[in-house]
Every structure is written in C-alpha cells, then in structure tokens.
Design a protein around this motif. Structure first.
Motif, mmCIF file in Angstrom:
data_model
loop_
_atom_site.group_PDB
_atom_site.id
_atom_site.type_symbol
_atom_site.label_atom_id
_atom_site.label_comp_id
_atom_site.label_asym_id
_atom_site.label_seq_id
_atom_site.Cartn_x
_atom_site.Cartn_y
_atom_site.Cartn_z
ATOM 1 N N ARG A 1 17.915 -5.787 -5.280
ATOM 2 C CA ARG A 1 18.036 -4.418 -5.762
ATOM 3 C C ARG A 1 19.156 -4.325 -6.791
ATOM 4 N N GLU A 2 18.942 -3.534 -7.852
ATOM 5 C CA GLU A 2 19.932 -3.391 -8.906
ATOM 6 C C GLU A 2 21.216 -2.782 -8.343
ATOM 7 N N THR A 3 22.367 -3.254 -8.847
ATOM 8 C CA THR A 3 23.662 -2.750 -8.393
ATOM 9 C C THR A 3 24.481 -2.293 -9.591
ATOM 10 N N PHE A 4 25.620 -1.652 -9.319
ATOM 11 C CA PHE A 4 26.479 -1.137 -10.381
ATOM 12 C C PHE A 4 27.137 -2.278 -11.145
ATOM 13 N N GLY A 5 27.408 -2.013 -12.449
ATOM 14 C CA GLY A 5 27.973 -3.047 -13.300
ATOM 15 C C GLY A 5 29.483 -3.112 -13.287
ATOM 16 N N SER A 6 30.167 -2.008 -12.908
ATOM 17 C CA SER A 6 31.626 -1.995 -12.926
ATOM 18 C C SER A 6 32.147 -0.942 -11.958
ATOM 19 N N ARG A 7 33.429 -1.059 -11.616
ATOM 20 C CA ARG A 7 34.052 -0.087 -10.706
ATOM 21 C C ARG A 7 34.106 1.295 -11.374
ATOM 22 N N PHE A 8 34.476 1.340 -12.654
ATOM 23 C CA PHE A 8 34.529 2.635 -13.343
ATOM 24 C C PHE A 8 33.140 3.267 -13.416
ATOM 25 N N GLY A 9 32.134 2.459 -13.719
ATOM 26 C CA GLY A 9 30.773 2.975 -13.773
ATOM 27 C C GLY A 9 30.307 3.487 -12.424
ATOM 28 N N LEU A 10 30.706 2.773 -11.361
ATOM 29 C CA LEU A 10 30.352 3.205 -10.014
ATOM 30 C C LEU A 10 30.954 4.573 -9.704
ATOM 31 N N VAL A 11 32.279 4.705 -9.915
ATOM 32 C CA VAL A 11 32.957 5.955 -9.583
ATOM 33 C C VAL A 11 32.464 7.094 -10.472
#
Length: 452
Positions: free
Chosen positions: A6-16
């Motif tokens: 499953r696709e996941t977030f690319g960065s911590r900033f993008g996640l938040v």
C-alpha cells in the motif's frame, strides 16, 4: 503481502500537512466559531483545548492504529480487527460517508461562490452571494442550479488531485494549501485586531473565563467539537492511518496534527470575534455566523472586499482538503473491494457523491437533518466503534507495538503505552458515549419533537 504494498507518505512534513489538511475544514473555520458563540466564549474554548489533548489525541492514535495494522479502509478494517459484524459496519459507514461527502461538497460550493462574489465585487461587479444558499423551506430553481454548478466544480477539482494518488496528489496539494491557509488567517487576524473596539471581542473569546459557566452542556459541546474537528469517526483517519509507514511514531504525529487543527480553529476565532464585537454584532448567531454575519463585517471595513475574498479563499482551501480526504475514503473503499483501478474508482466515486449531494440542495429543511444524521450521528458512532475495535478486539500486544512504533530512540519519553492502552480502552469510549447521548438529547430528539 498486499498490505505492505500500500502507498505510504513520502516525508514527515507531507504526512503532518496532509493530516492537518484532513482535520482542518469547515469544522474549524465555520463550526468552531459559531459553537464558541453559542456556548459563551472562553469557558468553551478552555475545555475544548483540554478535550483535544486528553480525548482527541489518543482517539486519533487509535484510528491510525486500526488503519496501519489492517492496511484497509473502514470496509475492511473493522472486519480485520475482529469486531463482530465488522464488514457490515464498514459498509454502513461507507454509505454514511458517501451521503456526508455529498452535503459537505455542497457546502463547499457555497464557500466557492462567496469567494467568487468577493473577487467580482473587487472589480465593481456585485452579485448576491446569498443566492446560492438553499431556502429554509420550499424550492428555489436558481439556488439549486447555482449549487449544482459550484458543487460539480468542487468535485471535479478534487478528482484531479485524487487521480494522482497519495504522494503525487493529496500530499503535494496539502504541502501547498496548509501553509497558505495559515498565512491567510494570520493576515486576517492582524486586520481584525486593529479594528476599533476589537479588544472587547478578544477578551470575550479568550480572557473572560468564569469557572461557573463551565456547565455540562458546555463541556459536552466542546468534547463533541473536538471529535468533529479532528475528523474522527472510524473513516477518514482509519484510511490515512493505512498509509502510515510501519515506523512512523503515532504519538508525535498525533500531537502535531491535533496542534495544527487546534491552531486553525483558534486562529479562525481571532479573525471573527474581534470584528464581530467591533461592529456590535451578535456572536451567538449560530451557523449563519459565517455566511450572514461575516459578509456584513467585511462590508463595513475599508478594502472589505479584499479581506472577505481572502477569508473565503482560505476557508475554501482548508475545507477542500477535508473534501479530498472524504473522497479518498470512498476511493479506497472501491479499490480495496473491487478490481477497479484508481482512475475509474475516482470517476465512479465523483458521480455517486454528486447524486448524493442533490437532496440537501433542495432546502435547509432537508440539509439540516441530513447533516445531523450523516455528520454528527455517524461520526460519533464511528469514533466509538474504532476505539472499541482497538481497545477490545485487537490483541493487546499488537496495540502496544503500534503505539510504541518509532519511539525506540526515546523509550522513556511520552505517555507509557500500557497506560495509554487502558485510557483508550475505558476513558475514551465513555467520553464518546457521553457526546453521543448529548447529541441525541439536544439535536435528534429536539428536532423530532419540533422544538426550536
């Protein structure tokens, strides 16, 4: 395994940024200010902050735990967690989110039309922004057609983002829109606080705290707003939890997400209440505070068209990301349970949601019960069941492992996972049940027996 692909977030900033974008929306910039107005200002705000910290953050972690463990949306997550009748419940929530996304996209169309009215006003073209609002009773063809056009435009722009997936679409849009939203609110705050008489509104909003005014209805209202504004409900955050990496720390990300969401609501209040008091208007005017009272404020200040347009554009940006999040729940449900690819699933979802948006366009007498049923009711029930699934259906060792993920470098910091586990198991369900009971007594039963 399929779950691990499953696709996941690319960065911590993008996640938040994405999680803040999911949570921030009409619930913060529209619902939070009018709830503050109805419940008396500072006491409501104080307990709301407490509710976000003690209830919202742990409940958010629970929904992410459910999503990351199962790597599914609500249709598969409740079943995979072992909740009785989990698959049937997941489909019920899927239908509920479809209906809720319809009326939410419709309301977002109202915001878009108000922003357009502000832009045209700035070049000398005056249009009646209120013309898009559905009548209290009966039917208005003009309003219906305007809503169809604006809702369709909203859904098509959402589709353009959704087709690009998590990293290329949703995360990328969130990285741009969330900072722009916060910058817009800061500019508006400066203008609002510099109005003559704004200090009275600021004191009412944040300073005039009377412990005796902290009544049970105020506390339950604040708790309900915390659940609503964080987009808890066993749907949005479960899906986005399924996109988390295995080692993403839940506690830190939950605190950042709740903090960003909390700041957006508080900043919206700093825009609205000093201006409302500066012009002697009524802060407790209910849902009309945004669409009726604020245009009057902007009409009275120099360059009001500019600031009014900026406000509604900022509101549109935050609400747009929440609409994308709701649609992503549905797209994930389709791709998880059919053989359709993402592009076709997006097309199908947009079409079905537009059909569900049509009934609330008729009148407020349809829109209001639609909101109560598919917004407040389903969201409270979904939040309860997701916490129950984590606290009572999932294996305790798996829950503790999820809560401790990413915390290996600082094992002694933060809330001990075992303490947090029992907080999730007993305290959070009791709090959500209290909110649900309050909602039934104050909204559903009041409407059913015809009380104002």
């Amino acid at each position: 395994m399929e779950r691990d692909r499953r696709e996941t977030f690319g960065s911590r900033f993008g996640l938040v940024a994405t999680m803040v974008g999911v949570a921030v929306g009409l619930g913060n910039v529209w619902r939070f200010p009018y709830m503050v107005g109805e419940f008396g200002g500072a006491p409501f705000v104080a307990f709301y902050v407490l509710a976000v910290v003690l209830i919202g953050v742990p409940a958010l972690m629970a929904e992410w735990t459910l999503g990351r463990h199962t790597r599914r949306g609500p249709v598969g997550a409740f079943e995979s967690a072992g909740l009785p009748f989990g698959r049937a419940l997941g489909w019920i929530f899927f239908v509920g989110v479809t209906a809720a996304t319809g009326y939410y996209s419709n309301a977002l169309g109202w915001v878009l039309y108000h922003a357009l009215a502000g832009l045209l006003s700035g070049v000398g073209i005056d249009i009646d922004a209120a013309a898009i609002l559905p009548p209290e009773e009966g039917f208005s063809l003009r309003s219906f057609l305007l809503q169809c056009v604006c809702t369709g435009a909203v859904l098509l722009t959402c589709a353009a983002v959704l087709r690009r997936g998590l990293r290329g679409g949703i995360e990328k849009a969130s990285r741009f829109i969330v900072p722009a939203l916060l910058a817009g609110l800061v500019i508006l705050i400066v203008r609002s606080l510099t109005l003559p008489g704004a200090g009275e509104g600021l004191r009412w909003y944040l300073g005039a705290f009377d412990p005796g005014a902290l009544t049970p209805p105020v506390m339950l209202g604040a708790l309900g707003q915390a659940i609503f504004s964080l987009s808890l409900g066993g749907t949005f955050m479960v899906v986005y939890g399924s996109y988390l990496n295995r080692d993403d720390p839940l506690r830190g990300n939950a605190v950042f997400t709740a903090g960003g969401d909390l700041c957006a609501g508080l900043l919206a209040g700093l825009v609205i209440f000093p201006a409302v008091f500066a012009f002697g208007l009524e802060p407790g005017s209910g849902p009309g505070l945004l669409f009726a009272t604020l245009p009057e404020v902007f009409g009275r200040i120099p360059a009001g068209a500019v600031f009014g347009t900026l406000f509604f554009l900022a509101l549109f940006g935050g609400a747009y990301l929440s609409d994308v999040a709701a649609l992503e729940v549905l797209v994930a449900g389709v791709t998880d349970n059919t053989r359709l690819g993402r592009s076709r699933a997006v097309t199908l979802t947009i079409g079905v949601v537009f059909v569900f948006a049509l009934p609330p366009m008729i009148s407020m007498s349809v829109f209001t019960p639609w909101d109560l049923t598919f917004g407040s009711g389903f969201q409270t029930l979904g939040a309860l069941l997701s916490v129950v699934a984590v606290g009572w259906a999932l294996d305790r060792s798996e829950v503790l492992r999820q809560l401790a993920a990413g915390e290996g470098r600082r094992p002694k910091r933060g809330v001990p996972p075992i303490w947090l586990y029992y907080w999730l198991r007993f305290v959070i369900p009791a709090a959500i049940l209290a909110v649900g009971a309050w909602w039934l007594l104050t909204d559903v039963l009041r409407v059913a027996i015809g009380l104002p």
